[in-house]
Design a protein around this motif. Structure first.
Motif, PDB file in Angstrom:
ATOM      1  N   ASN A 119       0.830  -1.209   0.000  1.00 31.63           N
ATOM      2  CA  ASN A 119       0.000   0.000   0.000  1.00 31.63           C
ATOM      3  C   ASN A 119       0.862   1.256   0.000  1.00 31.63           C
ATOM      4  O   ASN A 119       1.899   1.302   0.668  1.00 31.63           O
ATOM      5  CB  ASN A 119      -0.903   0.024   1.241  1.00 31.63           C
ATOM      6  N   GLN A 120       0.394   2.270  -0.704  1.00 33.91           N
ATOM      7  CA  GLN A 120       1.133   3.534  -0.752  1.00 33.91           C
ATOM      8  C   GLN A 120       1.193   4.185   0.620  1.00 33.91           C
ATOM      9  O   GLN A 120       2.150   4.889   0.933  1.00 33.91           O
ATOM     10  CB  GLN A 120       0.462   4.483  -1.758  1.00 33.91           C
ATOM     11  N   GLY A 121       0.207   3.937   1.446  1.00 30.56           N
ATOM     12  CA  GLY A 121       0.161   4.513   2.788  1.00 30.56           C
ATOM     13  C   GLY A 121       0.139   3.449   3.863  1.00 30.56           C
ATOM     14  O   GLY A 121       1.021   2.593   3.933  1.00 30.56           O
ATOM     15  N   THR A 122      -0.880   3.453   4.684  1.00 32.01           N
ATOM     16  CA  THR A 122      -0.979   2.523   5.809  1.00 32.01           C
ATOM     17  C   THR A 122      -1.098   1.068   5.342  1.00 32.01           C
ATOM     18  O   THR A 122      -1.640   0.793   4.270  1.00 32.01           O
ATOM     19  CB  THR A 122      -2.196   2.867   6.702  1.00 32.01           C
ATOM     20  N   TRP A 123      -0.632   0.163   6.199  1.00 29.41           N
ATOM     21  CA  TRP A 123      -0.804  -1.267   5.917  1.00 29.41           C
ATOM     22  C   TRP A 123      -2.207  -1.740   6.255  1.00 29.41           C
ATOM     23  O   TRP A 123      -2.616  -2.822   5.844  1.00 29.41           O
ATOM     24  CB  TRP A 123       0.212  -2.101   6.706  1.00 29.41           C
ATOM     25  N   LYS A 124      -2.959  -0.911   6.961  1.00 27.38           N
ATOM     26  CA  LYS A 124      -4.278  -1.327   7.420  1.00 27.38           C
ATOM     27  C   LYS A 124      -5.290  -1.330   6.281  1.00 27.38           C
ATOM     28  O   LYS A 124      -5.184  -0.558   5.321  1.00 27.38           O
ATOM     29  CB  LYS A 124      -4.755  -0.411   8.547  1.00 27.38           C
ATOM     30  N   VAL A 125      -6.284  -2.206   6.412  1.00 30.77           N
ATOM     31  CA  VAL A 125      -7.302  -2.359   5.377  1.00 30.77           C
ATOM     32  C   VAL A 125      -8.680  -2.499   6.036  1.00 30.77           C
ATOM     33  O   VAL A 125      -8.773  -2.716   7.243  1.00 30.77           O
ATOM     34  CB  VAL A 125      -7.032  -3.608   4.504  1.00 30.77           C
ATOM     35  N   PHE A 126      -9.726  -2.339   5.219  1.00 26.12           N
ATOM     36  CA  PHE A 126     -11.075  -2.576   5.727  1.00 26.12           C
ATOM     37  C   PHE A 126     -11.931  -3.202   4.636  1.00 26.12           C
ATOM     38  O   PHE A 126     -11.611  -3.136   3.443  1.00 26.12           O
ATOM     39  CB  PHE A 126     -11.706  -1.283   6.261  1.00 26.12           C
ATOM     40  N   LEU A 127     -13.029  -3.811   5.049  1.00 28.32           N
ATOM     41  CA  LEU A 127     -13.972  -4.424   4.130  1.00 28.32           C
ATOM     42  C   LEU A 127     -14.911  -3.347   3.609  1.00 28.32           C
ATOM     43  O   LEU A 127     -15.488  -2.592   4.392  1.00 28.32           O
ATOM     44  CB  LEU A 127     -14.767  -5.512   4.856  1.00 28.32           C
ATOM     45  N   ASP A 128     -15.049  -3.250   2.296  1.00 26.98           N
ATOM     46  CA  ASP A 128     -15.906  -2.238   1.680  1.00 26.98           C
ATOM     47  C   ASP A 128     -17.360  -2.465   2.105  1.00 26.98           C
ATOM     48  O   ASP A 128     -17.967  -3.486   1.774  1.00 26.98           O
ATOM     49  CB  ASP A 128     -15.774  -2.315   0.155  1.00 26.98           C
ATOM     50  N   ALA A 129     -17.916  -1.497   2.810  1.00 26.48           N
ATOM     51  CA  ALA A 129     -19.282  -1.630   3.325  1.00 26.48           C
ATOM     52  C   ALA A 129     -20.327  -1.643   2.218  1.00 26.48           C
ATOM     53  O   ALA A 129     -21.455  -2.102   2.427  1.00 26.48           O
ATOM     54  CB  ALA A 129     -19.577  -0.492   4.301  1.00 26.48           C
ATOM     55  N   ASP A 130     -19.960  -1.131   1.032  1.00 30.93           N
ATOM     56  CA  ASP A 130     -20.920  -1.079  -0.081  1.00 30.93           C
ATOM     57  C   ASP A 130     -20.931  -2.363  -0.902  1.00 30.93           C
ATOM     58  O   ASP A 130     -21.727  -2.486  -1.840  1.00 30.93           O
ATOM     59  CB  ASP A 130     -20.589   0.102  -1.001  1.00 30.93           C
ATOM     60  N   ASP A 131     -20.051  -3.298  -0.588  1.00 35.30           N
ATOM     61  CA  ASP A 131     -19.997  -4.552  -1.331  1.00 35.30           C
ATOM     62  C   ASP A 131     -20.984  -5.544  -0.722  1.00 35.30           C
ATOM     63  O   ASP A 131     -20.769  -6.042   0.384  1.00 35.30           O
ATOM     64  CB  ASP A 131     -18.569  -5.122  -1.293  1.00 35.30           C
TER      65      ASP A 131
END
Length: 286
Positions: free
Chosen positions: A241-253
């Protein structure tokens, strides 16, 4: 319930081989070692290799056709058609409810992006296309990054460094080294550029099933994780990732698959399926 560690078992009635000696010596030192069923036979490796040829051809077909204005459902259609033409099956389709044959992850989508007609590729986008094929019961898994038209220097660098991370991780994997050696090498290179290495997803064993042991983390410490033994087949697939290593699950999916970077900055990933040989890793997906 406490799960017992799997142990290395010599083949009944067979002499103890040099491989047996190597593995058991590390096991006695308290290291995590593979179970015998993770060591693929030459016939199984050849089957995985043939699946890898189809997987490569599928991604080559995407490379020939991907362009500005294309939607990601069209990519899925290409992959499905290629599999049908070559008597292969896309492993993603209907896997734990995944609705498509391939993953198409654009810009800040780290992985598991679902192909859609409304997702149209624009000038400057970067996209990961992740394909797993099943051929005669054998699995091969690979992904590539594509730059759509002309993009920014920052995105170009991210795509390049992510590929370097894959290559450097593969170079770190030697016979009787450890999974942690791969992650350590990848993390060290990515962090030179102040990039984040995703920690919630990893590479994995593959070949007779979609996901097998070991988990191949893309960060960590030398000498940690499972011992790497000739005959093991697994993926290395760093998500950078260009920034943080953290991720989240897309709530719109609605399918709850698409993973997005925590700060919504771009992400890049490259992946190959490898077999460990007596001399180091060999790529099975070209």
């Amino acid at each position: 319930m406490i799960l017992k560690k799997k142990k290395w078992h010599c083949l009944p009635g067979q002499p103890i081989t040099e491989l047996d000696k190597q593995v058991m010596s590390w096991e006695k030192k308290g290291k995590e070692v593979p179970s015998r069923d993770l060591i693929k036979t030459p016939e199984q490796i050849e089957g995985i290799r043939k699946s890898g040829v189809i997987n490569t051809g599928c991604l080559d077909e995407v490379a020939k056709n991907i362009h500005v204005g294309m939607n990601t459902q069209e990519i899925d259609d290409i992959c499905m058609a290629y599999c049908k033409e070559h008597d292969a099956t896309p492993a993603c389709l209907n896997y734990e409810g995944y609705p498509k044959s391939v993953c198409t992850s654009i810009n800040e989508v780290v992985c598991h992006g679902i192909p859609k007609e409304e997702d149209v590729l624009e000038e400057g986008d970067i996209i990961n296309v992740d394909m797993t094929t099943i051929f005669n019961g054998y699995y091969a898994d690979a992904s590539r990054m594509f730059i759509i038209g002309k993009t920014t220097p920052e995105k170009e660098q991210l795509v390049r460094v992510a590929k370097e991370c894959l290559e450097i991780g593969a170079e770190a994997a030697k016979p009787y080294s450890f999974v942690g050696d791969i992650g350590h090498a990848i993390q060290k290179h990515a962090e030179k550029y102040h990039y984040g290495v995703v920690r919630d997803l990893c590479g994995h064993g593959v070949g007779l099933d979609f996901h097998e042991e070991p988990d191949v983390m893309h960060f960590g410490h030398k000498g940690s994780g499972m011992l790497l033994v000739p005959g093991m087949v697994f993926t290395i697939e760093p998500m950078i990732n260009q920034g943080t290593w953290k991720v989240f699950l897309d709530a719109d999916d609605p399918y709850e698959w698409e993973i997005v970077t925590g700060d919504e900055l771009p992400s890049a990933q490259w992946e190959h399926t490898f077999v460990m040989t007596e001399h180091g890793l060999e790529i099975l997906t070209y």
